[in-house]
Design a protein around this motif. Structure first.
Motif, PDB file in Angstrom:
ATOM      1  N   MET A 149       1.118  -1.368  -0.329  1.00 33.87           N
ATOM      2  CA  MET A 149       0.358  -0.042   0.291  1.00 33.87           C
ATOM      3  C   MET A 149       0.955   1.235   0.255  1.00 33.87           C
ATOM      4  O   MET A 149       0.715   2.739   0.131  1.00 33.87           O
ATOM      5  N   LEU A 150       2.595   1.401  -0.143  1.00 34.95           N
ATOM      6  CA  LEU A 150       3.076   2.400  -0.053  1.00 34.95           C
ATOM      7  C   LEU A 150       3.653   2.653  -0.810  1.00 34.95           C
ATOM      8  O   LEU A 150       4.438   3.692  -1.321  1.00 34.95           O
ATOM      9  N   PHE A 159     -13.567  -2.063  -6.628  1.00 38.94           N
ATOM     10  CA  PHE A 159     -13.719  -1.848  -4.959  1.00 38.94           C
ATOM     11  C   PHE A 159     -13.129  -0.964  -4.363  1.00 38.94           C
ATOM     12  O   PHE A 159     -13.143   0.352  -4.151  1.00 38.94           O
ATOM     13  N   GLY A 165      -6.935  -6.612   0.647  1.00 41.94           N
ATOM     14  CA  GLY A 165      -7.668  -6.159   1.678  1.00 41.94           C
ATOM     15  C   GLY A 165      -6.588  -6.660   2.646  1.00 41.94           C
ATOM     16  O   GLY A 165      -5.937  -7.605   2.266  1.00 41.94           O
ATOM     17  N   PHE A 181      -7.884   3.295  -2.950  1.00 43.50           N
ATOM     18  CA  PHE A 181      -6.589   3.331  -2.194  1.00 43.50           C
ATOM     19  C   PHE A 181      -5.920   2.673  -3.923  1.00 43.50           C
ATOM     20  O   PHE A 181      -4.771   2.428  -3.284  1.00 43.50           O
ATOM     21  N   GLN A 230     -13.385  -5.534  -2.040  1.00 38.01           N
ATOM     22  CA  GLN A 230     -12.150  -6.178  -1.762  1.00 38.01           C
ATOM     23  C   GLN A 230     -11.306  -6.201  -2.461  1.00 38.01           C
ATOM     24  O   GLN A 230     -11.019  -7.188  -3.405  1.00 38.01           O
ATOM     25  N   LYS A 255     -13.175   3.595  -3.853  1.00 38.37           N
ATOM     26  CA  LYS A 255     -12.387   3.579  -2.029  1.00 38.37           C
ATOM     27  C   LYS A 255     -11.276   4.346  -1.637  1.00 38.37           C
ATOM     28  O   LYS A 255     -11.608   5.131  -1.538  1.00 38.37           O
TER      29      LYS A 255
END
Lengths: 285, 317
Positions: A213-214, A251, A227, A257, A247, A255
């Motif tokens: 996620m970085l 999606f 997720g 991300f 997830q 959202k």
């Protein structure tokens, strides 16, 4: 005997009939369509009728992304130790040994450097078939060293995640790989080098809660499960059915991300384009 | 007082003691020698039980209902000189993650931690100490503020895990934790993290990147809870004791594996039997480490912090 043929076949003579060996055909688990394995590989293991992205490993991604499939592997010989002397249905070292034997890989990640559309990059890619792509010390260490290599040689870093999360058999040592890789990413970021995270099916648990996620850019393949908690756990928590598409990549894009969801056939071109934009104000191409 | 199964011998003696005291009070008989003897026996028994605790018993102690939680520690550490701060400035105020400004001895600090509830109603209010993404984002907001004003950060870790709910996923639980990890590595102020109860996985690590990471004696810290580990490996919760042992999750194990920097001793019988004793030990530990950390330059602190975590793990090459 009843099973012994007494007559020749209807159209072809029995002697001319060919057995269809296993593996010549690919049956799509999503649309159930059937394609020759060779064609399936040519379409980058994506179903030509429904776009289902089959899970593939580091060998496939490296052949897809590096120019002419050429790269130099980094730290290929790192293998797992057994610091906890962990044993469940079988001892951890035996599990590792078996995984090495069946997959031909040394652990759940391969790292390498080479050219992508002519530009030097460092790519790390996880392998789900090695104990569910789980992250133990070797995964954390190889990512860390690949980032060190990126910083030292001033090269962009790309990491393709595909993992069930941290590897239980290394306990808190696995957990701390989340910290270790994040520490290195903080240095990469300070060095001003781009990091693109590619999330593929599935990316969950500690991998999502750290490097996946970085990215400066987070991109995902279509319909990948992404997720922190797995869907089964979420379902148990809320005691209700999960909404359709929960997830999945689309999606997460909705959202906020992910930057983009990218079809595998576009992956190399898109990654290269991103890196060109991020190379500075004056385009070198 | 609540008693765990292995604390039962202590419970027996303590109820005997209570009876004796009652008799002494109501009849005026001098029972002091008998009382002293029982008190001595309680001490001996407690010592005997606590000197050889199994990993699973440590897990049980870390969750003891009478164990002090984060706000109780903060109250004691600051002597009440504490102002709680709320909200992540985006979604809401997460009640499972608390934080604020406080003074410990001579030091102004930012103190952050997961908060469990002290009774049934409060347990729900605190979501059992399981933070949502906004909890981690609130923690990061406060840490950034601490950095701006040069305040050291104290993180008190006590969580059964980050909340695995639907909305937590929608709002990016993974991203929130990941962001904290990368940001905490570059914070210029000293960070001391102390596991005061449960240190469950990413939920704990999300406020767990410190120049010093310490664990109280009867706590645990691992990648997964023993119950979940058991259910994954053996498809049942029944092997939780075996899982607790296998995971090497006690403070002693963690120190042996070089994953933490030290163990803070608890008073005899555990923190739940002597809150003040536990508070004193934690305060003493903070005041030992903090001045040393404050002496280092921010660059050196960050370098050493990163070096410590990058050395974690064991492999063959």
């Amino acid at each position: 005997m009843w099973f012994k043929r007494t007559k020749e076949g209807i159209l072809t003579s029995t002697a001319d009939k060919k057995e269809t060996p296993e593996g010549l055909w690919y049956k799509c688990p999503s649309c159930k369509g059937i394609v020759p394995t060779e064609d399936h590989a040519k379409s980058l293991w994506v179903c030509p009728s429904c776009d289902f992205h089959e899970r593939i490993g580091s060998d496939e991604y490296f052949s897809l992304l590096f120019d002419e499939g050429k790269f130099k592997e980094l730290n290929a010989n790192l293998t797992s130790a057994d610091p906890l002397e962990f044993s469940d249905s079988k001892p951890y070292p035996a599990r590792i040994k078996a995984a090495i034997a069946t997959t031909g890989l040394n652990d759940a990640i391969k790292t390498g450097h080479g050219k992508m559309e002519g530009k030097e990059v460092v790519i790390a890619c996880m392998d789900f078939k090695f104990i569910g792509g789980s992250m133990g010390t070797v995964v954390g260490e190889k990512i860390s060293r690949a980032i060190d290599y990126s910083i030292k040689n001033k090269r962009p870093f790309i990491l393709i995640s595909k993992s069930g999360g941290a590897r239980m058999m290394e306990g808190a040592l696995s957990l701390m790989q989340m910290a270790k890789t994040s520490a290195k990413l903080s240095l990469l970021s300070k060095a001003g080098l781009p990091y693109i995270s590619v999330l593929t099916d599935p990316t969950t648990g500690g991998v999502t809660a750290s490097f996946a996620m970085l990215g400066d850019l987070n991109i995902a393949e279509p319909n990948a499960l992404i997720g922190f908690a797995g869907p089964r756990v979420v379902k148990e928590t809320i005691k209700a059915e999960l909404p359709e598409g929960f997830q999945r990549s689309e999606f997460l894009l909705e959202k906020g991300f992910l930057d983009q969801v990218v079809h595998r056939s576009q992956l190399k071109g898109r990654l290269s384009a991103f890196l060109r934009y991020l190379s500075g104000p004056v385009s070198k191409n | 007082m609540n008693y765990l199964d292995f604390e039962e011998p202590i419970q027996k003696l303590e109820s005997e003691l209570a009876n004796l005291r009652e008799t002494a009070a109501s009849t005026g008989t001098d029972l002091i020698p008998a009382i002293t003897e029982i008190e001595e026996r309680i001490k001996e028994k407690t010592h005997e039980i606590f000197k050889s605790l199994s990993p699973w018993q440590r897990v049980q102690l870390s969750r003891h209902p009478d164990r002090p939680y984060t706000l109780a520690y903060i109250e004691a550490l600051t002597g009440g000189d504490f102002q709680e701060l709320h909200g992540d400035r985006n979604v809401k105020d997460d009640k499972a993650m608390i934080g604020g400004l406080g003074k410990i001895d001579a030091y102004n600090c930012m103190i952050i931690g997961q908060q469990k509830g002290i009774n049934t109603k409060m347990r729900q209010y605190r979501n059992f100490g399981m933070a949502n993404p906004e909890g981690y984002r609130k923690a990061l907001r406060l840490m950034k503020m601490a950095e701006k004003f040069g305040l050291p950060i104290i993180c008190l870790i006590d969580t059964p895990g980050a909340f695995p709910g639907l909305e937590a996923e929608e709002r990016g639980q993974g991203e929130a934790i990941a962001r904290n990890l990368i940001e905490m590595f570059q914070l210029t102020v000293p960070i001391i993290c102390i596991v005061i109860g449960e240190g469950a996985s990413g939920g704990a690590l999300g406020i767990g990147i410190g120049d010093r990471v310490l664990m109280l004696e009867n706590t645990w810290y691992s990648v997964i809870s023993p119950e979940s580990c058991s259910s994954i490996l053996w498809r049942t919760w029944d092997n939780k004791e075996q899982a607790a042992k296998a995971l090497k999750l006690t403070a002693e194990d963690m120190l042996g594996l070089k994953l933490i920097d030290g163990i803070i001793p608890e008073p005899l019988g555990g923190a739940h039997r002597n809150h003040q004793g536990a508070f004193d030990q934690v305060k003493k530990s903070i005041l030992t480490h903090l001045p040393k950390l404050l002496k280092l330059s921010p660059e050196k602190r960050i370098k050493e912090r990163i070096h410590k975590f990058e050395s974690m793990g064991v492999f063959n090459e």
